[in-house]
Motif scaffolding. Sequence first.
Motif, PDB file in Angstrom:
ATOM      1  N   PRO A 111       0.836  -1.213   0.000  1.00 13.04           N
ATOM      2  CA  PRO A 111       0.000   0.000   0.000  1.00 13.04           C
ATOM      3  C   PRO A 111       0.869   1.262   0.000  1.00 13.04           C
ATOM      4  N   PRO A 112       0.293   2.425  -0.169  1.00 12.21           N
ATOM      5  CA  PRO A 112       1.078   3.675  -0.131  1.00 12.21           C
ATOM      6  C   PRO A 112       1.655   3.918   1.272  1.00 12.21           C
ATOM      7  N   LYS A 113       2.767   4.634   1.306  1.00 15.18           N
ATOM      8  CA  LYS A 113       3.427   5.064   2.543  1.00 15.18           C
ATOM      9  C   LYS A 113       3.839   3.886   3.440  1.00 15.18           C
ATOM     10  N   VAL A 114       4.239   2.762   2.801  1.00  7.71           N
ATOM     11  CA  VAL A 114       4.636   1.599   3.591  1.00  7.71           C
ATOM     12  C   VAL A 114       6.155   1.399   3.579  1.00  7.71           C
ATOM     13  N   ILE A 161      11.479  -3.517  -9.349  1.00 13.94           N
ATOM     14  CA  ILE A 161      10.388  -2.698  -9.890  1.00 13.94           C
ATOM     15  C   ILE A 161       9.418  -2.402  -8.753  1.00 13.94           C
ATOM     16  N   GLU A 162       9.118  -1.119  -8.592  1.00  8.74           N
ATOM     17  CA  GLU A 162       8.136  -0.728  -7.580  1.00  8.74           C
ATOM     18  C   GLU A 162       6.747  -0.729  -8.199  1.00  8.74           C
ATOM     19  N   CYS A 163       5.826  -1.397  -7.532  1.00  5.31           N
ATOM     20  CA  CYS A 163       4.462  -1.518  -8.054  1.00  5.31           C
ATOM     21  C   CYS A 163       3.637  -0.298  -7.635  1.00  5.31           C
ATOM     22  N   ASN A 164       3.016   0.338  -8.608  1.00  2.00           N
ATOM     23  CA  ASN A 164       2.123   1.454  -8.293  1.00  2.00           C
ATOM     24  C   ASN A 164       0.837   0.949  -7.657  1.00  2.00           C
ATOM     25  N   ASN A 165       0.141   1.852  -7.016  1.00  2.00           N
ATOM     26  CA  ASN A 165      -1.078   1.465  -6.305  1.00  2.00           C
ATOM     27  C   ASN A 165      -2.283   1.529  -7.240  1.00  2.00           C
ATOM     28  N   ASP A 166      -2.246   0.727  -8.309  1.00  3.01           N
ATOM     29  CA  ASP A 166      -3.409   0.617  -9.193  1.00  3.01           C
ATOM     30  C   ASP A 166      -3.476  -0.809  -9.724  1.00  3.01           C
ATOM     31  N   ILE A 167      -4.649  -1.203 -10.157  1.00  3.57           N
ATOM     32  CA  ILE A 167      -4.908  -2.599 -10.526  1.00  3.57           C
ATOM     33  C   ILE A 167      -4.137  -3.013 -11.770  1.00  3.57           C
ATOM     34  N   ALA A 194       2.216  -9.166 -11.674  1.00  6.49           N
ATOM     35  CA  ALA A 194       1.902 -10.539 -11.283  1.00  6.49           C
ATOM     36  C   ALA A 194       2.201 -11.525 -12.408  1.00  6.49           C
ATOM     37  N   LYS A 195       2.137 -11.042 -13.659  1.00  9.23           N
ATOM     38  CA  LYS A 195       2.405 -11.921 -14.798  1.00  9.23           C
ATOM     39  C   LYS A 195       3.891 -12.182 -15.010  1.00  9.23           C
ATOM     40  N   VAL A 196       4.759 -11.236 -14.619  1.00  9.44           N
ATOM     41  CA  VAL A 196       6.167 -11.323 -15.003  1.00  9.44           C
ATOM     42  C   VAL A 196       7.121 -11.456 -13.819  1.00  9.44           C
ATOM     43  N   ALA A 197       6.677 -11.188 -12.590  1.00 10.13           N
ATOM     44  CA  ALA A 197       7.598 -11.149 -11.438  1.00 10.13           C
ATOM     45  C   ALA A 197       8.051 -12.557 -11.069  1.00 10.13           C
ATOM     46  N   ASP A 198       9.359 -12.699 -10.819  1.00 14.19           N
ATOM     47  CA  ASP A 198       9.899 -13.962 -10.306  1.00 14.19           C
ATOM     48  C   ASP A 198       9.796 -14.019  -8.783  1.00 14.19           C
ATOM     49  N   LEU A 199       9.989 -12.883  -8.145  1.00 16.45           N
ATOM     50  CA  LEU A 199       9.922 -12.795  -6.689  1.00 16.45           C
ATOM     51  C   LEU A 199       9.164 -11.529  -6.310  1.00 16.45           C
ATOM     52  N   VAL A 200       8.304 -11.637  -5.317  1.00 19.85           N
ATOM     53  CA  VAL A 200       7.510 -10.498  -4.853  1.00 19.85           C
ATOM     54  C   VAL A 200       7.855 -10.232  -3.398  1.00 19.85           C
ATOM     55  N   LEU A 201       8.256  -8.988  -3.113  1.00 21.89           N
ATOM     56  CA  LEU A 201       8.430  -8.537  -1.736  1.00 21.89           C
ATOM     57  C   LEU A 201       7.151  -7.812  -1.337  1.00 21.89           C
ATOM     58  N   GLU A 218      -3.691  -4.712   4.463  1.00 31.61           N
ATOM     59  CA  GLU A 218      -4.679  -3.844   3.835  1.00 31.61           C
ATOM     60  C   GLU A 218      -5.252  -4.500   2.588  1.00 31.61           C
ATOM     61  N   MET A 219      -6.235  -3.862   2.000  1.00 35.69           N
ATOM     62  CA  MET A 219      -6.967  -4.451   0.887  1.00 35.69           C
ATOM     63  C   MET A 219      -6.074  -4.654  -0.332  1.00 35.69           C
ATOM     64  N   GLU A 220      -5.090  -3.753  -0.537  1.00 33.01           N
ATOM     65  CA  GLU A 220      -4.215  -3.881  -1.718  1.00 33.01           C
ATOM     66  C   GLU A 220      -3.441  -5.196  -1.712  1.00 33.01           C
ATOM     67  N   ILE A 221      -3.046  -5.650  -0.522  1.00 34.46           N
ATOM     68  CA  ILE A 221      -2.277  -6.898  -0.421  1.00 34.46           C
ATOM     69  C   ILE A 221      -3.132  -8.079  -0.839  1.00 34.46           C
ATOM     70  N   PHE A 222      -4.368  -8.137  -0.372  1.00 30.87           N
ATOM     71  CA  PHE A 222      -5.242  -9.257  -0.721  1.00 30.87           C
ATOM     72  C   PHE A 222      -5.628  -9.220  -2.203  1.00 30.87           C
ATOM     73  N   GLU A 223      -5.784  -8.025  -2.761  1.00 25.67           N
ATOM     74  CA  GLU A 223      -6.065  -7.927  -4.196  1.00 25.67           C
ATOM     75  C   GLU A 223      -4.916  -8.493  -5.016  1.00 25.67           C
ATOM     76  N   PHE A 224      -3.692  -8.125  -4.633  1.00 26.52           N
ATOM     77  CA  PHE A 224      -2.533  -8.614  -5.387  1.00 26.52           C
ATOM     78  C   PHE A 224      -2.400 -10.134  -5.262  1.00 26.52           C
ATOM     79  N   LEU A 225      -2.650 -10.681  -4.095  1.00 28.03           N
ATOM     80  CA  LEU A 225      -2.550 -12.136  -3.913  1.00 28.03           C
ATOM     81  C   LEU A 225      -3.580 -12.873  -4.766  1.00 28.03           C
TER      82      LEU A 225
END
Length: 312
Positions: free
Chosen positions: A112-115, A153-159, A166-173, A183-190
């Motif tokens: 999410p933003p400011k994390v 690569i930093e992911c922006n806060n949009d869908i 999600a299509k190209v990342a080998d590892l997600v932090l 927060e909701m953004e984390i569950f959306e990305f998962l």
Amino acid sequence: MEENEDLANKKKHRERHSARWKGTLAVDRTLPTTLAVEKLKRRKAKKDSLNAESDGISAKQKNPKAFAFNSAIRAERRFRRKQDIETKKQHIPLVDRTPIEPPPVLVAVVGPPKVGKTTLIQNLIRLFTKTPLANIKGPVTIVMGKKRRVTFIECNNDINSMIDLAKVADLVLLLCDASFGFEMEIFEFLNICQVHGMPRIMGVLTHLDMIKNSKTLKTTKKTLKHRFWTEIYPGAKLFYLSGILHGEYLRNEIKNLGRFISVMKFRPLQWRSTHSYLLGDRLEDLTNQELIRRDPKCDRNVSLYGYVREYP
């Protein structure tokens, strides 16, 4: 007469076989060695005679109790381990499709933003390059070893950004504010990752210094860890960033995270093996500036730099 009879009945004196001191520190060991060799020879001859009498009967058949297991639990564990090893051998070996110079590992920093996503990328870049990078624009590729490069690569806060990464990342932090929770953004990305093939995901808890009470901090860590395991899988790696000192995370915590990234192995995903894609990490406008000055809406010549990942 009685005394003479008693002397006759007494046993003769036997020579001692142990070593004797002869006035110096040297010890005469010849006699005991000779006796030991003779004893071994007699034992070997007896064993050979027993083997000859057995007529092909094995030692296990002669004495089955000597070969029985002592603990049923230990025997069960040994059996399970043997079966696991045999099952691993039956798996289809993976085909190594990596070229001579493999493309860099793509690490997406999501949250999410400011994390603290930008701060984390800056700290990781400083860890491996020993050079601070104040202003980050787009993907950043660094060299982590002889055969490994990593692109952050930093992911922006949009869908749309979440779907693309999600299509190209080998590892997600996956960054989470520990003082606030997931927060909701984390569950959306998962949920997006589950559709496009789940990449390797590591959780990172930030803003732990906002929780002042040590007991509350311990409870929060435990709660968020088990919630993270529920979403990913039990035992998923979760890192803790205690706080910020002079605008940076603690060096040992960043070093620990960077070590995991540099040695991590990745398995090919089923979804990506059937979907080829092009990843462009840099764009250059090659159009003549005079044409742009005359007509800002003229046709542009654009050069893309990146990788084409094609699968048969």
